[in-house]
Design a protein around this motif. Structure first.
Motif, PDB file in Angstrom:
ATOM      1  N   UNK A 131       0.828  -1.211   0.000  1.00  0.00           N
ATOM      2  CA  UNK A 131       0.000   0.000   0.000  1.00  0.00           C
ATOM      3  C   UNK A 131       0.862   1.262   0.000  1.00  0.00           C
ATOM      4  N   UNK A 132       1.953   1.251   0.769  1.00  0.00           N
ATOM      5  CA  UNK A 132       2.875   2.397   0.761  1.00  0.00           C
ATOM      6  C   UNK A 132       3.419   2.648  -0.648  1.00  0.00           C
ATOM      7  N   UNK A 133       3.782   1.582  -1.331  1.00  0.00           N
ATOM      8  CA  UNK A 133       4.303   1.711  -2.690  1.00  0.00           C
ATOM      9  C   UNK A 133       3.237   2.255  -3.640  1.00  0.00           C
ATOM     10  N   UNK A 134       2.016   1.768  -3.503  1.00  0.00           N
ATOM     11  CA  UNK A 134       0.924   2.277  -4.342  1.00  0.00           C
ATOM     12  C   UNK A 134       0.683   3.761  -4.074  1.00  0.00           C
ATOM     13  N   UNK A 135       0.704   4.150  -2.805  1.00  0.00           N
ATOM     14  CA  UNK A 135       0.507   5.564  -2.449  1.00  0.00           C
ATOM     15  C   UNK A 135       1.605   6.431  -3.053  1.00  0.00           C
TER      16      UNK A 135
ATOM     17  N   UNK B 176       5.713  -3.208  -8.929  1.00  0.00           N
ATOM     18  CA  UNK B 176       5.541  -4.102  -7.778  1.00  0.00           C
ATOM     19  C   UNK B 176       6.244  -5.437  -8.014  1.00  0.00           C
ATOM     20  N   UNK B 177       6.271  -5.890  -9.267  1.00  0.00           N
ATOM     21  CA  UNK B 177       6.994  -7.126  -9.578  1.00  0.00           C
ATOM     22  C   UNK B 177       8.482  -7.000  -9.312  1.00  0.00           C
ATOM     23  N   UNK B 178       9.072  -5.865  -9.697  1.00  0.00           N
ATOM     24  CA  UNK B 178      10.496  -5.639  -9.446  1.00  0.00           C
ATOM     25  C   UNK B 178      10.768  -5.578  -7.941  1.00  0.00           C
TER      26      UNK B 178
ATOM     27  N   UNK C 122      13.151  -8.058  -5.747  1.00  0.00           N
ATOM     28  CA  UNK C 122      14.333  -7.560  -5.044  1.00  0.00           C
ATOM     29  C   UNK C 122      14.281  -7.762  -3.541  1.00  0.00           C
ATOM     30  N   UNK C 123      13.093  -7.615  -2.941  1.00  0.00           N
ATOM     31  CA  UNK C 123      13.050  -7.610  -1.472  1.00  0.00           C
ATOM     32  C   UNK C 123      11.868  -8.351  -0.865  1.00  0.00           C
ATOM     33  N   UNK C 124      10.971  -8.884  -1.689  1.00  0.00           N
ATOM     34  CA  UNK C 124       9.784  -9.516  -1.134  1.00  0.00           C
ATOM     35  C   UNK C 124       8.912  -8.526  -0.369  1.00  0.00           C
ATOM     36  N   UNK C 125       9.012  -7.237  -0.736  1.00  0.00           N
ATOM     37  CA  UNK C 125       8.251  -6.142  -0.122  1.00  0.00           C
ATOM     38  C   UNK C 125       8.657  -5.854   1.317  1.00  0.00           C
ATOM     39  N   UNK C 126       9.844  -6.304   1.693  1.00  0.00           N
ATOM     40  CA  UNK C 126      10.390  -5.990   3.020  1.00  0.00           C
ATOM     41  C   UNK C 126      11.727  -5.306   2.793  1.00  0.00           C
TER      42      UNK C 126
END
Length: 202
Positions: free
Chosen positions: A6-10, A27-29, A33-37
């Protein structure tokens, strides 16, 4: 993880990345790279020598297998060799270690950290809000160089290609870029399904 997505979308909203295929590719990249963490680049001390040479081959030219094995047991020395003397990293310093990959998309090099106001506190890039801002700004600027200001895509494959190129480096080509594209596609399937509905990435 969901909160970080959600932070990335914002951030994409704030920075004008509205094309749904492009948002999914971004979001795929990040997932790849980090699994969203957001996290620091891990040492390679337990990584197989063949894998290290595949990733960093040109940087290890002239090093014997035993030299690389010894080097990988000393992460600061390893990263200083791999990343030293480029993009603001000063030769003969620990800049390679200090400014190794961090955040959602593994931002690297002293010059890049400085550009985003993080030179004095590189670990702040592992704060999710900071990581989201920097990742989207970084990718957005690179996409401007690849595609101009028109960030509209007719298909997901083209969006994935451009975002993978933006993150890997504008000069990257050949097998390194092919791997980045393939891994981004795998990440999209893993996190959003076999045939993700781009309409859901809003």
């Amino acid at each position: 993880m969901g909160g970080n997505i959600e932070l990335l979308k914002q951030e994409m909203d704030k920075q004008g990345i509205t094309d749904k295929r492009l948002r999914l590719a971004v979001l795929g990249v990040v997932g790849k790279e980090s699994g969203f963490i957001p996290q620091s680049e891990k040492p390679y001390n337990t990584t197989a020598l063949s894998r290290i040479r595949k990733i960093f081959g040109s940087k290890l030219k002239g090093k014997s297998d035993s030299e690389v094995e010894q080097l990988k047991r000393d992460p600061p020395a390893f990263f200083s060799l791999i990343y030293g003397g480029r993009y603001g990293n000063r030769p003969g310093t620990d800049d390679g270690w200090k400014y190794r990959g961090r955040g959602f998309n593994q931002i690297t090099f002293r010059g890049t950290y400085e550009k985003y106001g993080l030179k004095g506190n590189p670990d702040s890039l592992n704060d999710p809000a900071v990581a989201a801002r920097v990742a989207i700004e970084f990718l957005g600027k690179r996409l401007d160089q690849i595609k101009g200001k028109d960030h509209k895509y007719d298909n997901l494959n083209d969006a994935v290609r451009d975002v993978a190129q933006a993150n890997a480096g504008l000069g990257k080509k050949g097998s390194a870029l092919t791997r980045a594209i393939a891994n981004t596609k795998k990440s999209i399937k893993k996190h959003f399904g076999e045939e993700p509905e781009v309409s859901e990435i809003s």
